[in-house]
Motif scaffolding. Sequence first.
Motif, PDB file in Angstrom:
ATOM      1  N   VAL A   1      38.711  21.279  49.295  1.00 12.70           N
ATOM      2  CA  VAL A   1      38.159  22.641  49.343  1.00 12.70           C
ATOM      3  C   VAL A   1      37.448  22.914  50.668  1.00 12.70           C
ATOM      4  CG1 VAL A   1      38.004  23.108  46.883  1.00 12.70           C
ATOM      5  CG2 VAL A   1      36.121  21.929  48.014  1.00 12.70           C
TER       6      VAL A   1
ATOM      7  N   LYS B   1      36.994  33.253  51.969  1.00  9.79           N
ATOM      8  CA  LYS B   1      37.246  31.906  51.460  1.00  9.79           C
ATOM      9  C   LYS B   1      37.769  31.949  50.036  1.00  9.79           C
ATOM     10  CE  LYS B   1      33.065  30.486  53.486  1.00  9.79           C
ATOM     11  NZ  LYS B   1      31.815  29.788  53.224  1.00  9.79           N
ATOM     12  N   SER B   2      37.263  32.916  49.268  1.00  7.93           N
ATOM     13  CA  SER B   2      37.699  33.011  47.874  1.00  7.93           C
ATOM     14  C   SER B   2      39.188  33.329  47.809  1.00  7.93           C
ATOM     15  CB  SER B   2      36.894  34.093  47.143  1.00  7.93           C
ATOM     16  OG  SER B   2      37.030  35.328  47.812  1.00  7.93           O
TER      17      SER B   2
ATOM     18  N   PHE C   1      41.211  30.235  48.620  1.00  9.69           N
ATOM     19  CA  PHE C   1      41.225  29.315  47.489  1.00  9.69           C
ATOM     20  C   PHE C   1      42.130  29.835  46.376  1.00  9.69           C
ATOM     21  CE2 PHE C   1      39.776  27.648  43.439  1.00  9.69           C
ATOM     22  CZ  PHE C   1      39.816  26.292  43.700  1.00  9.69           C
ATOM     23  N   GLY C   2      42.091  31.160  46.176  1.00  8.40           N
ATOM     24  CA  GLY C   2      42.968  31.759  45.169  1.00  8.40           C
ATOM     25  C   GLY C   2      44.425  31.418  45.449  1.00  8.40           C
TER      26      GLY C   2
ATOM     27  N   SER D   1      45.093  27.584  45.043  1.00 11.06           N
ATOM     28  CA  SER D   1      45.097  27.091  43.665  1.00 11.06           C
ATOM     29  C   SER D   1      46.230  27.695  42.849  1.00 11.06           C
ATOM     30  CB  SER D   1      43.745  27.384  42.997  1.00 11.06           C
ATOM     31  OG  SER D   1      43.561  28.782  42.837  1.00 11.06           O
TER      32      SER D   1
ATOM     33  N   GLN E   1      35.564  42.824  45.807  1.00 12.65           N
ATOM     34  CA  GLN E   1      36.400  42.936  47.007  1.00 12.65           C
ATOM     35  C   GLN E   1      36.577  44.378  47.486  1.00 12.65           C
ATOM     36  OE1 GLN E   1      40.133  40.954  46.509  1.00 12.65           O
ATOM     37  NE2 GLN E   1      39.207  38.941  46.356  1.00 12.65           N
TER      38      GLN E   1
ATOM     39  N   ASN F   1      33.777  40.005  48.869  1.00 17.14           N
ATOM     40  CA  ASN F   1      34.885  39.044  48.852  1.00 17.14           C
ATOM     41  C   ASN F   1      34.475  37.652  48.383  1.00 17.14           C
ATOM     42  OD1 ASN F   1      36.556  41.043  49.949  1.00 17.14           O
ATOM     43  ND2 ASN F   1      35.920  40.515  52.006  1.00 17.14           N
ATOM     44  N   ALA F   2      33.526  37.608  47.460  1.00 17.18           N
ATOM     45  CA  ALA F   2      33.055  36.292  47.021  1.00 17.18           C
ATOM     46  C   ALA F   2      33.931  35.712  45.927  1.00 17.18           C
ATOM     47  CB  ALA F   2      31.617  36.388  46.534  1.00 17.18           C
ATOM     48  N   ILE F   3      34.564  36.559  45.127  1.00 20.69           N
ATOM     49  CA  ILE F   3      35.378  36.037  44.032  1.00 20.69           C
ATOM     50  C   ILE F   3      36.807  36.547  44.125  1.00 20.69           C
ATOM     51  CG2 ILE F   3      33.533  35.569  42.370  1.00 20.69           C
ATOM     52  CD1 ILE F   3      34.128  38.302  41.097  1.00 20.69           C
ATOM     53  N   SER F   4      37.678  35.803  43.468  1.00 18.35           N
ATOM     54  CA  SER F   4      39.093  36.121  43.529  1.00 18.35           C
ATOM     55  C   SER F   4      39.750  35.550  42.264  1.00 18.35           C
ATOM     56  CB  SER F   4      39.682  35.484  44.789  1.00 18.35           C
ATOM     57  OG  SER F   4      41.033  35.823  44.910  1.00 18.35           O
ATOM     58  N   HIS F   5      41.030  35.844  42.104  1.00 16.33           N
ATOM     59  CA  HIS F   5      41.774  35.223  41.011  1.00 16.33           C
ATOM     60  C   HIS F   5      42.160  33.815  41.440  1.00 16.33           C
ATOM     61  CE1 HIS F   5      42.336  38.949  38.694  1.00 16.33           C
ATOM     62  NE2 HIS F   5      42.330  39.521  39.878  1.00 16.33           N
ATOM     63  N   GLY F   6      41.941  32.845  40.547  1.00 18.71           N
ATOM     64  CA  GLY F   6      42.287  31.478  40.911  1.00 18.71           C
ATOM     65  C   GLY F   6      43.196  30.845  39.875  1.00 18.71           C
ATOM     66  N   TYR F   7      43.893  29.793  40.280  1.00 20.24           N
ATOM     67  CA  TYR F   7      44.824  29.049  39.426  1.00 20.24           C
ATOM     68  C   TYR F   7      45.925  29.973  38.906  1.00 20.24           C
ATOM     69  CZ  TYR F   7      40.833  25.937  39.791  1.00 20.24           C
ATOM     70  OH  TYR F   7      39.810  25.190  40.287  1.00 20.24           O
TER      71      TYR F   7
ATOM     72  N   ALA G   1      35.078  31.666  42.585  1.00 22.89           N
ATOM     73  CA  ALA G   1      34.545  31.773  43.946  1.00 22.89           C
ATOM     74  C   ALA G   1      35.278  30.733  44.782  1.00 22.89           C
ATOM     75  CB  ALA G   1      33.051  31.516  43.941  1.00 22.89           C
ATOM     76  N   ALA G   2      35.062  30.726  46.077  1.00 18.88           N
ATOM     77  CA  ALA G   2      35.769  29.773  46.938  1.00 18.88           C
ATOM     78  C   ALA G   2      35.516  28.349  46.459  1.00 18.88           C
ATOM     79  CB  ALA G   2      35.290  29.923  48.370  1.00 18.88           C
ATOM     80  N   GLY G   3      36.588  27.576  46.386  1.00 24.22           N
ATOM     81  CA  GLY G   3      36.460  26.193  45.961  1.00 24.22           C
ATOM     82  C   GLY G   3      36.130  26.048  44.484  1.00 24.22           C
ATOM     83  N   ASP G   4      36.210  27.147  43.729  1.00 25.12           N
ATOM     84  CA  ASP G   4      35.796  27.150  42.322  1.00 25.12           C
ATOM     85  C   ASP G   4      34.386  26.580  42.181  1.00 25.12           C
ATOM     86  OD1 ASP G   4      35.838  27.630  39.661  1.00 25.12           O
ATOM     87  OD2 ASP G   4      37.275  26.068  39.128  1.00 25.12           O
ATOM     88  N   ARG G   5      33.564  26.867  43.149  1.00 26.71           N
ATOM     89  CA  ARG G   5      32.179  26.412  43.084  1.00 26.71           C
ATOM     90  C   ARG G   5      31.364  27.411  42.276  1.00 26.71           C
ATOM     91  NH1 ARG G   5      33.366  26.242  48.609  1.00 26.71           N
ATOM     92  NH2 ARG G   5      33.559  24.177  49.518  1.00 26.71           N
TER      93      ARG G   5
ATOM     94  N   ASP H   1      29.990  32.511  48.629  1.00 27.55           N
ATOM     95  CA  ASP H   1      29.594  33.654  49.454  1.00 27.55           C
ATOM     96  C   ASP H   1      28.922  34.760  48.639  1.00 27.55           C
ATOM     97  OD1 ASP H   1      30.612  32.487  51.719  1.00 27.55           O
ATOM     98  OD2 ASP H   1      32.589  33.402  51.518  1.00 27.55           O
TER      99      ASP H   1
END
Lengths: 164, 897
Positions: free
Chosen positions: A50, A64-65, A68-69, A72, B160, B166-172, B181-185, B191
Amino acid sequence: MQRYFRPENKDIRENMWQEVDGIVRVYRNKSGGITQVLREAQDVVGYLPVELIDYLAAGMNIPKSEAFGIASFYSLFSLKPKGRHIIRICTGTACYIKGVKEILNRLEQVYELKDGETDSQGRFSLESVRCLGACGLAPVMVVDGRTYGSITPERVMNILEEHP
Amino acid sequence: MQTSSRISINDREYEFSPGETVLEVARRNNIFIPTICKLEGASPTGACRMCVVEVEGARSLLSSCWAPAEQGMAVHTESSRVVESRKTTLELLLSSGDHKCLLCPATGECTLQDLAYLYQVPGEKFAQREVPYRMEAVNPFILRDFSKCILCGRCVQACQDIQVNNAISHGYRGIDSKIVAAGDRPLKDSDCVFCGECLQACPTGAIVSRDARFRPRSWQTTAVRTTCPYCGVGCQMDLHVKDNQVQRITGAKDSAPNYGRLCVKGRFGFDFIHSTQRLTAPLIKEKGEFREAGWEEALDLVAANLGRLKDKHGPDSLAVLSSARSTNEENYLVQKFTRAGLGTNNIDHCARLCHSSTVAGLGSSFGSGAMTNTICDIENSDVILVTGSNTTESHPVIATYIKQAVKFHGAKLLVVDPRGIQLTQFASRWLRQNPGTDAAWINGLIHVIIQEGLYDQEFVQSRTAGFEELQNAVQDYTPEKVEQITGIPQAEIIDTARMYAGANAASIFYAMGITQHTCGTDNVKALANLAMLCGNIGIQGGGVNPLRGQNNVQGACDMGSLPNVYTGYQKVSDETARIKMARTWGVNDLPATPGLTSTQMFSPAGESIRGMYIIGENPVMSDADSNHVKKALKGLDFLVVQDIFHTDTTAYADVVLPACCFAEKEGSFTNTERRVQRVRKAVEPPGESLTDAEIVCALSRRMGYCMDYKSSEQVLQEIAEVTPSYAGIDYPDMERQGIHWPCTQPGEKGTEILHCTEFACGLGNFQPTGYQPPAEQRDEEYPLWLTTGRLLYQYHTSTMTGRIKGLNTLAPECVAEISPEDAESFGLTDGELTRIYTRRGSINSRIKISPRAVSGTIFLPFHYPLAAANILTNSATDPESGIPEFKACAVNLEKLE
C-alpha cells in the motif's frame, strides 16, 4: 527531495525506487496512466504494497484512495507479496468434477498453502481460476506460465518439487 | 427544434426542457419516485435501481435518474412491474447486511427503512449476508458500520464530487466490495479531513457520528437554523436541540453559501457550548485571585472604574476591543457605547490583524474593501488565482468550490504560495515565491501583461484612472528581475501572466499571506491593479476576493468597530456623518479624530491608555509579540474582559464578564462575501452569562448613557437607518437566506457582484506599488524565515476548539513544519522537540519534516497557548493599515536536550 519522502518498505530496494520513479515519469501526464503505472511497478517490486500505491498516486497526482480502488479491484494486481512461483489451479466445472478439490487439499496439507495466499517460505502463491479453456485435459494447473494437464495429487507434488 | 417537449407520467402530460431526466421532470411536478443513490449536486450513478420506472415500449425498466426525458415518452412510476422490481431490490439490500433498526441511530431518517416500510418489504426473503468487515470506530468523529452499508456510493460522491477531498473510493470487487480510504486504512490514517459530508449523505446508518448511538434521534430534536461560528464562510447549519443541549449539527442543504457542506469544525466542533469550563458568573479579582460576584456588583465596579479614568484622564484614556465573533447588532452597540457613551474613537477589533490592509488597499482602489464577488460565483471562473491562502484548511467550504471548479468546470487554478498547500494538487501552475516578495511577482505579472499588450484596453480606458503611473512603476519588474527577487523562474512568470490575462473571467482569492506584511496594503493594491488591468472587476467569475477569517469579521468592520469609521465605513472625520450619528444617538457631539488601532493600543502610542474593555478577543495569543502585549496589559489601571471562557487574556483582567456564545443569542453575522445572515438562539445560556448586547447596554446605562432595545431586531433597524449599505436589510428578508450588502432599499435583493457598472469610488484607481522586503531580515544569528498560520482542526487562539476533545485528538499540539533540507542542516529528526527563538522570545515545539515546507522557512500554527507562536512574531506594522508582519520574521531553532 523525493528520497526524504519515500515510504519505508522492506521489499522495495533503492534500485527499485529508481525504476518506479522512471515509470512515473513516463506516464505522469497521461490521463488514465495509473493502471499502467501500477502494472509496471508491480513487475518491478513483485506486488503492490500500500505504501507503494500511495507513492505512485502522489507521483501521478491522483487521489490515493482512487489508486487503491483500482489496485484492489483488478485481480491482475496483488496487494500481498507473491511467492517465487505462481500456481494457478482451475476450479471450473470440469476440473472440479475430475477431483481438483483433492489437489487443493494436498497443497494445504503439504505447503500450508490456501487459495489466494502465499506459503510462509515465500515459495508458492496459489490462485484458483475459473476455466483455462483446456477442459479436455482436466484437471489443469499452470505453474509459472507452464500448463500441466490431467494432474493428480502425486503428480502435482512431483512437479512442485522441481520448483525450489 | 420542437416548440414544446412533453412526456406523460402516470397518464398526465408534462413539459420538459432538453436534457432533463425523467426523475427531474417528476420531482419538479411533485411526483414521487424513490431514490437512494442519487445525491443532490452530483451526477447520477444509477447504482441503486430504486428509481426505476416503466416506459411504454421499452423492453426493460429504466433508471429515471439517468434516463433523459424524450418527446412522447409514456412513463409509469408505480406500475405493478415497477413496484415488484423495487420490492426485490429492497429485499436484496436488506439481505446485504445487518439491517436491524432497533438500536440504529439512523432510525427515522434512514431512506432504506422508509422505503422498506413504504413498499412493505420485511427483508426476510433472502438469507442475510455475513459482512466480513468490522465496524470502524478509531477516530473521534465518524463511525463506520459496514454491516449497514448498501454500497450506494453516495459517500464516495460526497467526498469526491461535493467536497472534493477524495479520501474514499470504491475498493475491492464483487462480494468483497467495500468503501475504502487509501490502503483500506482507518479514516484517521487517511486523507480524510472529517468534514462529515459522507455522514450527511449516507442514506442508512452505515456512517454516523461517533457519539450518535443512544443520543436522541431525529424526531426527538428541534432544528434551529443558524450561522456557523467559526471562519468567515458563514455556512448555514441546523443545530438539533433537545433538553437545552445541542445534540448534533447538520449543514443546511437548501441555503447558500454552503448548500449542506460543512467542515470538521462546523459539524463536530460544538461541544464548547456545553463545556463545564464556560464562564457562568462575573468574576472580580481581589488580591490576585478571582472571586465570583453578582452582575450588579461587577458592573458597578466596571462603570465606576471606567468613569473614574475617563474623568481623570479624559475619554481617550479608554480603549475598547470589540469582537469579530459577536453579532452585527452587538458590534454596533459596542462602538455606539464607545463613541457616544465613553466619548472616544479608541475602538478596534482583530480585523486589524487580518484584513485591515484589505480594507485600506481595496478601499482606495475600488472604494470598497470587501470580496467583490460571491462564493458560489467561483464556478463561473475560467482561471482562479489563489495566493497567501491555505484555503482547504482556513476556509474549507470555499475550497470545495475552487476544487469543484477545477474538477468539473475546467477552470485553471494558479497557486502562488511558498508552502505546498493541498490546493497545489489541483493547480495548473504552482509558483513558489520567497516569503515577503508578493508585490514583486504581482508587478512582474503586470509587467508582462502590459508588455505583451494582453490587458483589457477598453476597461482600463473607461473604468480606471492612473494607468500611466502603473505602467511606469512596473517598468523595472522584468521577469529577470522578478526571478531574482522572488525565486520564481521567469518562464513561469510569463506563462502565468498569459494564463491570467487570457481568461475570459479570472478571479483572485487571497488571505493572510498577502495581508500580514509590513507592505500588506501595497500587496493588496497590487492585486487590485492586476485585476483591473485585465478587466476582471464587475463581472461574473472575476473579482478580487479577500477571504475573511472570522465568522463576523466582515460585520464587525461594517458596524464600525474600527477607530476611523462608523457603520458602513462612514468616516468619523466627515462632519455630515458625525452629525447624523450624534443625532441618532442622542448626543451633542462625537469625537472627530480617529482613535488608536489595536496594534497602537499595545505600542508606545497606547501609553496614554489607562483602561481597556476587551470583548471576545484574546490579544495575548493573537497579537504579534505577545510579551509586549502582556506588558501593556499589566500596565493598565483597569482591564475588563468579556468572554465565554477564560483565555490567556482574562488572566490580566480586573473584572471578567461571562458572555453568551453564538447558540445562545439572536442576531446576524456578515460573512466574507458580504452576506448578512441570521444567528438564532437555540439554547439557554449557562449560569448567569448574558449576551454581549445585554452586558454593554447594562454597562452603558450605569455610565449615564442609556441604550435600551427590546430585541436585536430593533438594533438592526437602527443600523439600517444610519447605514446606507445596510439600509434595506431586515430580519424578515433574511429569514430564508442571507442578503449581500450593499442593499440600499427595503425589499431589494442585495448586490452579489460589486462594481458592475461603476466602482464604489467612481473610477477604479491604479495605485502603483513597489517591492519592499520584510521588516526583519534573516541573518547569521536567525537564519530562517518564520511564517505563521492556521490548521484545519484548530481555530484562532483555540478558545473554542481547545475545548473539543476530538479536534484535540487530531491536532493535539504545536508542530513546526520544516523542510528536509533544513532539518538535515540543523541535525534534526522528525518529531524531535526543539526550541524555536527570535529576537522577541522563544517557544518549545516538536518539528515535522514535511514536503509542504520550503527550504529556508519554518511554519508554525498560532493556535496553541503552550507554544504561542506570537511570542516569536514581529510587531512591526504596515504604515497604512497597522497590520503586523505575522508572515515573515527571522528565526532560529535548536534541538532541545
